[in-house]
Design an enzyme around this catalytic site. Structure first.
Site, PDB file in Angstrom:
ATOM      1  N   ASN A 144     -10.071  -0.190  -0.353  1.00  0.00           N
ATOM      2  CA  ASN A 144      -8.617  -0.076  -0.369  1.00  0.00           C
ATOM      3  C   ASN A 144      -8.103  -0.652  -1.691  1.00  0.00           C
ATOM      4  O   ASN A 144      -8.111  -1.862  -1.892  1.00  0.00           O
ATOM      5  CB  ASN A 144      -8.024  -0.839   0.819  1.00  0.00           C
ATOM      6  CG  ASN A 144      -6.507  -0.751   0.883  1.00  0.00           C
ATOM      7  OD1 ASN A 144      -5.859  -0.232  -0.027  1.00  0.00           O
ATOM      8  ND2 ASN A 144      -5.927  -1.262   1.959  1.00  0.00           N
ATOM      9  N   HIS A 188      -3.586   7.298   2.691  1.00  0.00           N
ATOM     10  CA  HIS A 188      -3.933   5.991   2.143  1.00  0.00           C
ATOM     11  C   HIS A 188      -5.318   5.585   2.634  1.00  0.00           C
ATOM     12  O   HIS A 188      -5.660   5.786   3.803  1.00  0.00           O
ATOM     13  CB  HIS A 188      -2.890   4.954   2.569  1.00  0.00           C
ATOM     14  CG  HIS A 188      -3.266   3.558   2.189  1.00  0.00           C
ATOM     15  ND1 HIS A 188      -3.503   3.186   0.890  1.00  0.00           N
ATOM     16  CD2 HIS A 188      -3.459   2.447   2.951  1.00  0.00           C
ATOM     17  CE1 HIS A 188      -3.826   1.901   0.860  1.00  0.00           C
ATOM     18  NE2 HIS A 188      -3.809   1.435   2.086  1.00  0.00           N
ATOM     19  N   CYS A 236       0.804  -1.224   0.000  1.00  0.00           N
ATOM     20  CA  CYS A 236       0.000   0.000   0.000  1.00  0.00           C
ATOM     21  C   CYS A 236       0.837   1.273   0.000  1.00  0.00           C
ATOM     22  O   CYS A 236       0.303   2.366  -0.226  1.00  0.00           O
ATOM     23  CB  CYS A 236      -0.968  -0.002   1.186  1.00  0.00           C
ATOM     24  SG  CYS A 236      -2.207  -1.322   1.117  1.00  0.00           S
TER      25      CYS A 236
END
Length: 331
Positions: free
Chosen positions: A286, A256, A116
């Site tokens: 996500n 994020h 990520c």
């Protein structure tokens, strides 16, 4: 001699059409919309369902969107970086294929994997190439087909992830705009808590690994959440203190998109009000490497030249970090 900085000059995005809603997930695993929303903030996520299409398909589409919007000639691109945790193939580079398909015939290309944090790490890499003076146009793409590595009988992971791609173009700037500072970190001991066990050199694919579902993402949610909250908030705050910035100096926090509670904790630590926090987790979930560029694409119309942005991310590995960037153009 005028200092060269690396500025983002264009953005693009791609999202699959299919929306996997919380209501649909209720039919797959023991969960419900209220439970998912209260714990993650996610209402739906996009899934690339077309057979035979992988991460490169989305990366190409995002790049083409950027090229079309900006009028950039792909033959002028010097480098293509694809940040991804879900490469098309184990050996053949997704970035190389992407570059060829978009007509970037004069570019070299490679993949970057930091889960990520991949796009954040990619920003550092792309900027360094520009600041060196050797290259003028670096295309950075964050793309992931997370649905390809998710077990849709595991409610701890299937509610979180989605598919998508975002792209940005980095070019030289002599006005002091672009990437100003960064603080990137990693801790290899974290790989036990967020990983895919099989398919690599330690545990190659076998009938046993397939039967045991060891090719899907495994996550120890509580541990990852704890590390993400503390580390994302810490590095974001560090960007402000190290650069003598106050909340008034920051126009946008670009966090994020893993969990609204992590995002809220980061914003609180930095002291940024909710209206300054970019957020699209409710729409996409996500998307791993794609979360940060998708935020930029979604908020591009609101960005103004001179706006100060603080990026923060946390990913498997563990990897994390923050960046401070000044926006270079009015949409």
């Amino acid at each position: 001699m005028t200092k060269i900085t690396a500025a983002i000059t264009a953005v693009g995005k791609f999202l699959p059409e299919y929306k996997l809603t919380n209501k649909v997930l209720e039919t797959l695993v023991d969960t419900n919309d209220e439970w998912i929303t209260s714990r993650t903030g996610i209402k739906e996520r996009r899934i690339l369902k077309e057979e035979g299409k992988g991460t490169s398909f989305m990366a190409i589409k995002a790049a083409e969107d950027l090229l079309q919007k900006s009028g950039t000639n792909p033959e002028e691109i010097d480098l293509v970086i694809v940040a991804t945790a879900t490469a098309d193939m184990p050996v053949a580079s997704t970035a190389v294929f992407t570059a060829s398909k978009i007509g970037a015939t004069n570019a070299f290309a490679y993949d970057l994997q930091a889960a990520c944090s991949g796009f954040l790490y990619g920003m550092s890499t792309a900027s360094s190439y520009i600041e060196s003076g050797r290259y003028k146009k670096v295309l950075l793409i964050g793309a992931d087909k997370m649905s390809s590595i998710i077990d849709y009988t595991d409610r701890s992971t299937c509610i979180i992830f989605g598919d998508g791609a975002g792209a940005v173009l980095f070019e030289p700037n002599t006005e002091g705009l672009g990437l100003q500072d960064e603080y990137l970190r990693s801790d290899g001991y974290g790989r036990d808590f967020l990983k895919i066990d099989a398919g690599g050199s330690i545990l190659p694919p076998s009938e046993e690994t397939i039967a045991n579902k060891q090719h899907f993402v495994h996550q120890e949610g509580r541990t990852v959440f704890k590390f993400a909250v503390s580390n994302m908030a810490e590095v974001a705050e560090k960007m402000l203190t190290r650069n003598n910035l106050t909340e008034e100096d920051i126009q946008w926090l670009v966090p994020h998109q893993a969990n609204t509670r992590i995002i809220d904790a980061t914003a609180k630590r930095v002291g940024v009000s909710p209206e300054k926090v970019m957020m699209n987790i409710h729409k996409y979930g996500n998307t791993t490497s794609a979360t940060l560029p998708l935020l930029l694409a979604d908020y591009e119309s609101q960005l103004k030249k001179g706006d100060n942005l603080i990026f923060a991310a946390f990913g498997g590995g563990f990897t994390w970090g923050a960046s401070y960037l000044t926006w270079a153009y009015n949409s």
